[in-house]
Motif scaffolding. Sequence first.
Motif, mmCIF file in Angstrom:
data_model
loop_
_atom_site.group_PDB
_atom_site.id
_atom_site.type_symbol
_atom_site.label_atom_id
_atom_site.label_comp_id
_atom_site.label_asym_id
_atom_site.label_seq_id
_atom_site.Cartn_x
_atom_site.Cartn_y
_atom_site.Cartn_z
ATOM 1 N N SER A 80 -1.137 40.094 28.320
ATOM 2 C CA SER A 80 -0.536 38.861 28.839
ATOM 3 C C SER A 80 -1.618 37.808 28.471
ATOM 4 N N VAL A 81 -1.134 36.484 28.873
ATOM 5 C CA VAL A 81 -1.722 35.036 28.657
ATOM 6 C C VAL A 81 -2.810 35.012 29.456
ATOM 7 N N VAL A 82 -2.853 35.564 30.362
ATOM 8 C CA VAL A 82 -4.328 35.514 31.467
ATOM 9 C C VAL A 82 -4.363 37.126 31.588
ATOM 10 N N ARG A 83 -5.877 37.244 31.584
ATOM 11 C CA ARG A 83 -6.325 38.598 31.570
ATOM 12 C C ARG A 83 -6.911 39.177 32.997
ATOM 13 N N GLN A 84 -6.718 38.186 33.944
ATOM 14 C CA GLN A 84 -7.404 38.611 35.396
ATOM 15 C C GLN A 84 -6.298 38.217 36.421
ATOM 16 N N ARG A 85 -6.351 38.889 37.589
ATOM 17 C CA ARG A 85 -5.365 38.950 38.508
ATOM 18 C C ARG A 85 -5.416 37.582 39.372
ATOM 19 N N PRO A 86 -4.512 36.599 39.134
ATOM 20 C CA PRO A 86 -4.613 35.371 40.096
ATOM 21 C C PRO A 86 -4.199 35.746 41.316
ATOM 22 N N TYR A 87 -4.944 35.198 42.496
ATOM 23 C CA TYR A 87 -4.613 35.596 43.878
ATOM 24 C C TYR A 87 -4.539 34.229 44.684
ATOM 25 N N SER A 88 -3.828 34.206 45.682
ATOM 26 C CA SER A 88 -3.875 33.211 46.749
ATOM 27 C C SER A 88 -4.702 33.833 47.989
ATOM 28 N N ILE A 89 -5.056 32.981 48.764
ATOM 29 C CA ILE A 89 -5.632 33.450 50.004
ATOM 30 C C ILE A 89 -4.660 32.981 51.210
ATOM 31 N N LYS A 90 -4.453 34.214 52.064
ATOM 32 C CA LYS A 90 -3.268 33.978 53.076
ATOM 33 C C LYS A 90 -3.870 34.587 54.271
ATOM 34 N N LYS A 91 -3.817 33.940 55.274
ATOM 35 C CA LYS A 91 -4.274 34.179 56.846
ATOM 36 C C LYS A 91 -3.126 34.819 57.352
ATOM 37 N N VAL A 92 -3.120 36.208 57.781
ATOM 38 C CA VAL A 92 -1.949 36.797 58.566
ATOM 39 C C VAL A 92 -2.241 37.547 59.666
ATOM 40 N N LYS A 93 -1.299 37.423 60.673
ATOM 41 C CA LYS A 93 -1.644 38.104 61.627
ATOM 42 C C LYS A 93 -1.367 39.798 61.704
ATOM 43 N N ASP A 94 -2.393 40.526 61.948
ATOM 44 C CA ASP A 94 -2.219 41.935 61.968
ATOM 45 C C ASP A 94 -0.993 42.342 63.009
ATOM 46 N N LYS A 95 -0.152 43.151 62.510
ATOM 47 C CA LYS A 95 0.995 43.472 63.323
ATOM 48 C C LYS A 95 0.470 44.293 64.565
ATOM 49 N N LYS A 96 -0.557 45.124 64.207
ATOM 50 C CA LYS A 96 -0.849 46.076 65.424
ATOM 51 C C LYS A 96 -2.017 45.401 66.339
ATOM 52 N N THR A 97 -2.854 44.728 65.672
ATOM 53 C CA THR A 97 -4.048 44.265 66.746
ATOM 54 C C THR A 97 -3.917 42.765 67.058
ATOM 55 N N GLY A 98 -2.955 42.162 66.379
ATOM 56 C CA GLY A 98 -2.871 40.771 66.446
ATOM 57 C C GLY A 98 -4.019 39.853 65.873
ATOM 58 N N GLU A 99 -5.036 40.431 65.379
ATOM 59 C CA GLU A 99 -6.066 39.883 64.747
ATOM 60 C C GLU A 99 -5.641 38.836 63.367
ATOM 61 N N LEU A 100 -6.238 37.795 63.132
ATOM 62 C CA LEU A 100 -5.926 37.165 61.904
ATOM 63 C C LEU A 100 -6.624 37.913 60.748
ATOM 64 N N ILE A 101 -5.901 38.312 59.749
ATOM 65 C CA ILE A 101 -6.665 39.059 58.660
ATOM 66 C C ILE A 101 -6.469 38.127 57.258
ATOM 67 N N GLU A 102 -7.274 38.321 56.436
ATOM 68 C CA GLU A 102 -7.193 37.535 55.089
ATOM 69 C C GLU A 102 -6.302 38.579 54.175
#
Length: 217
Positions: A80-102
């Motif tokens: 592929s034209v890029v050999r590393q995995r591009p990622y974004s950073i998202k903060k979401v609420k854990d459905k069970k604990t309600g805690e913010l997780i990345e």
Amino acid sequence: MIAEYPPQLLAEVKAKTAGCQLTGFTPGQGPINPDLMLVGEAPGRHEEKVNIPFSGASGQELMGFIESIGYSRSTVYITSVVRQRPYSIKKVKDKKTGELIEKHPNRTPTKKEVLAFAPLFDWELATVKPRLIVPLGNTALQRLLGRNANIGELHGQLLHQKIQQANANHDGYQMSPTKYWIMPMYHPAAVLYARRLEPTIKDDWQKLGREIKILKK
Ligand code: URA
């Protein structure tokens, strides 16, 4: 199989992508001088984990297409034209604990990231020397043919033309001195989110199967 990537090219990628959200390193895979070189966008989470290109869900679709024309993972070159995995950073609420997780979901590589990997990809193409290059989706297509190329228009068409390569300063592109055979295809992930494309994609692959036979004569 190709030998290791040249260390100076890897060092250049590292310097140019410092601060980018990229992780892992999945090398291209396959034989030298193959009929087909399949070029994707960038590894996803599954590829990062197992270090095999196109080994996740879209990879399964892709294997079905290449097997439908008599090839297999071991007889084509996959990169592929890029050999590393591009990622974004998202903060979401854990459905069970309600805690913010990345979370770090996959994303499309930026133009800067694609350019940072351009000399490495150019080296890979020059080393592998495929008979036909198969860009899968717009990111790979535009890396090779420029920003105005569109997969919706060019999928399934056999092209013989010059392609973009990193320029001497590695800060932009120039056209290659020679022409290459290219057949753009929809990215196999397209099937996963738009099943209606499946008959078109299957037809395109059958056409590719016929064209490569003619190119080999
Ligand atoms: N998409 C790509 O473009 N490459 C992979 O290896 C996996 C998904």
